[in-house]
Design a protein around this motif. Sequence first.
Motif, PDB file in Angstrom:
ATOM      1  N   UNK A   1       0.827  -1.207   0.000  1.00  0.00           N
ATOM      2  CA  UNK A   1       0.000   0.000   0.000  1.00  0.00           C
ATOM      3  C   UNK A   1       0.861   1.257   0.000  1.00  0.00           C
ATOM      4  N   UNK A   2       1.932   1.238   0.763  1.00  0.00           N
ATOM      5  CA  UNK A   2       2.836   2.390   0.787  1.00  0.00           C
ATOM      6  C   UNK A   2       3.505   2.586  -0.573  1.00  0.00           C
ATOM      7  N   UNK A   3       3.864   1.493  -1.230  1.00  0.00           N
ATOM      8  CA  UNK A   3       4.441   1.603  -2.569  1.00  0.00           C
ATOM      9  C   UNK A   3       3.445   2.272  -3.517  1.00  0.00           C
ATOM     10  N   UNK A   4       2.184   1.878  -3.431  1.00  0.00           N
ATOM     11  CA  UNK A   4       1.159   2.481  -4.283  1.00  0.00           C
ATOM     12  C   UNK A   4       0.979   3.963  -3.967  1.00  0.00           C
ATOM     13  N   UNK A   5       0.908   4.293  -2.680  1.00  0.00           N
ATOM     14  CA  UNK A   5       0.683   5.679  -2.281  1.00  0.00           C
ATOM     15  C   UNK A   5       1.853   6.575  -2.676  1.00  0.00           C
ATOM     16  N   UNK A   6       3.069   6.108  -2.451  1.00  0.00           N
ATOM     17  CA  UNK A   6       4.239   6.907  -2.807  1.00  0.00           C
ATOM     18  C   UNK A   6       4.356   7.080  -4.317  1.00  0.00           C
TER      19      UNK A   6
ATOM     20  N   UNK B   1      -9.017   0.338  -7.947  1.00  0.00           N
ATOM     21  CA  UNK B   1      -7.865  -0.436  -8.411  1.00  0.00           C
ATOM     22  C   UNK B   1      -7.537  -1.439  -7.314  1.00  0.00           C
ATOM     23  N   UNK B   2      -7.700  -2.711  -7.612  1.00  0.00           N
ATOM     24  CA  UNK B   2      -7.514  -3.766  -6.621  1.00  0.00           C
ATOM     25  C   UNK B   2      -6.110  -4.349  -6.730  1.00  0.00           C
ATOM     26  N   UNK B   3      -5.467  -4.505  -5.574  1.00  0.00           N
ATOM     27  CA  UNK B   3      -4.106  -5.040  -5.524  1.00  0.00           C
ATOM     28  C   UNK B   3      -4.086  -6.262  -4.610  1.00  0.00           C
ATOM     29  N   UNK B   4      -4.010  -7.462  -5.156  1.00  0.00           N
ATOM     30  CA  UNK B   4      -3.867  -8.638  -4.292  1.00  0.00           C
ATOM     31  C   UNK B   4      -2.451  -8.706  -3.729  1.00  0.00           C
ATOM     32  N   UNK B   5      -2.337  -9.114  -2.478  1.00  0.00           N
ATOM     33  CA  UNK B   5      -1.006  -9.285  -1.901  1.00  0.00           C
ATOM     34  C   UNK B   5      -0.773 -10.751  -1.558  1.00  0.00           C
ATOM     35  N   UNK B   6       0.478 -11.070  -1.331  1.00  0.00           N
ATOM     36  CA  UNK B   6       0.860 -12.446  -1.005  1.00  0.00           C
ATOM     37  C   UNK B   6       0.683 -12.755   0.474  1.00  0.00           C
TER      38      UNK B   6
ATOM     39  N   UNK C   1     -16.593  -1.903 -12.059  1.00  0.00           N
ATOM     40  CA  UNK C   1     -15.681  -0.781 -11.864  1.00  0.00           C
ATOM     41  C   UNK C   1     -14.429  -1.124 -11.100  1.00  0.00           C
ATOM     42  N   UNK C   2     -14.054  -2.419 -11.071  1.00  0.00           N
ATOM     43  CA  UNK C   2     -12.853  -2.856 -10.370  1.00  0.00           C
ATOM     44  C   UNK C   2     -11.805  -3.306 -11.391  1.00  0.00           C
ATOM     45  N   UNK C   3     -10.654  -2.646 -11.388  1.00  0.00           N
ATOM     46  CA  UNK C   3      -9.514  -3.072 -12.200  1.00  0.00           C
ATOM     47  C   UNK C   3      -8.511  -3.757 -11.285  1.00  0.00           C
ATOM     48  N   UNK C   4      -7.882  -4.816 -11.760  1.00  0.00           N
ATOM     49  CA  UNK C   4      -6.999  -5.622 -10.915  1.00  0.00           C
ATOM     50  C   UNK C   4      -5.589  -5.627 -11.496  1.00  0.00           C
ATOM     51  N   UNK C   5      -4.597  -5.363 -10.645  1.00  0.00           N
ATOM     52  CA  UNK C   5      -3.200  -5.472 -11.054  1.00  0.00           C
ATOM     53  C   UNK C   5      -2.616  -6.766 -10.491  1.00  0.00           C
TER      54      UNK C   5
ATOM     55  N   UNK D   1      -0.341  -0.213  -9.411  1.00  0.00           N
ATOM     56  CA  UNK D   1      -1.604   0.338  -8.931  1.00  0.00           C
ATOM     57  C   UNK D   1      -1.509   1.844  -8.738  1.00  0.00           C
ATOM     58  N   UNK D   2      -0.407   2.305  -8.147  1.00  0.00           N
ATOM     59  CA  UNK D   2      -0.231   3.736  -7.938  1.00  0.00           C
ATOM     60  C   UNK D   2      -0.137   4.498  -9.247  1.00  0.00           C
ATOM     61  N   UNK D   3       0.534   3.899 -10.229  1.00  0.00           N
ATOM     62  CA  UNK D   3       0.670   4.541 -11.542  1.00  0.00           C
ATOM     63  C   UNK D   3      -0.693   4.651 -12.220  1.00  0.00           C
ATOM     64  N   UNK D   4      -1.457   3.566 -12.212  1.00  0.00           N
ATOM     65  CA  UNK D   4      -2.783   3.592 -12.824  1.00  0.00           C
ATOM     66  C   UNK D   4      -3.685   4.603 -12.125  1.00  0.00           C
ATOM     67  N   UNK D   5      -3.613   4.646 -10.801  1.00  0.00           N
ATOM     68  CA  UNK D   5      -4.428   5.607 -10.054  1.00  0.00           C
ATOM     69  C   UNK D   5      -4.055   7.042 -10.411  1.00  0.00           C
TER      70      UNK D   5
END
Length: 217
Positions: A103-108, A167-172, A195-199, A207-211
């Motif tokens: 999430x921090x990677x996406x936000x930054x 923008x949905x981001x599944x994590x491990x 309306x949900x896109x998945x990376x 995800x951050x780039x798409x957002x």
Amino acid sequence: MTTEGIAELDHDRASRRGYPEAVYCAGKTPAQLAAIAAEVRDRGTPTLFTRVEPGQVEAVLAELPQAGYHEDARLIAWPPEPPAPTGGLVAVLAAGTSDLPVAREAALTATHLGRACELVVDVGVAGLHRVLNRLDLLRRARVVVVVAGMDGALPSVVAGLVSAPVVAVPTSVGYGASFGGLAALLAMLNACAPGVAVVNIDNGYGAGHLAAQISAP
């Protein structure tokens, strides 16, 4: 050491696409990253170094000592200060604290691509009241990034509450049957709410780039 035979950096990407290139650090040696960082410094190209491992950090910072290192997100930003935000708000939700690095990677990423961003942590479906308490923020956002492991249910819930794209981001993150994020990925791809896109799994940068693109002015 130069980047010849190592990498051909795309210094014109921002003028062509509106957003600069990022350097994916996994699999690169410290010497290779030092050469790349030196070229970034010499050309003055804004660059994000993603998935930086502890053994690689010194190599990049030796060439870019003023760069911003975000250990929790495994990301180095050059220059360290993001541009002034334009466009719409990006909201990033982390279902659990274990999802926070992605999430921090996406936000930054969204922030350094020029968007205002708010990060909300620990709002997973095990306590739905926590999501409902954030509805004012979610409904102000132009786009909502939802980061979740385990059952991956949170993006579908959020998409049913807001008009903005998700923008949905599944994590491990998860126990054995989560299969390293595959269970969350499949759940998000089968989201009932439109309306949900998945990376890809753990792809906070994507995800951050798409957002940032969705919320552009």
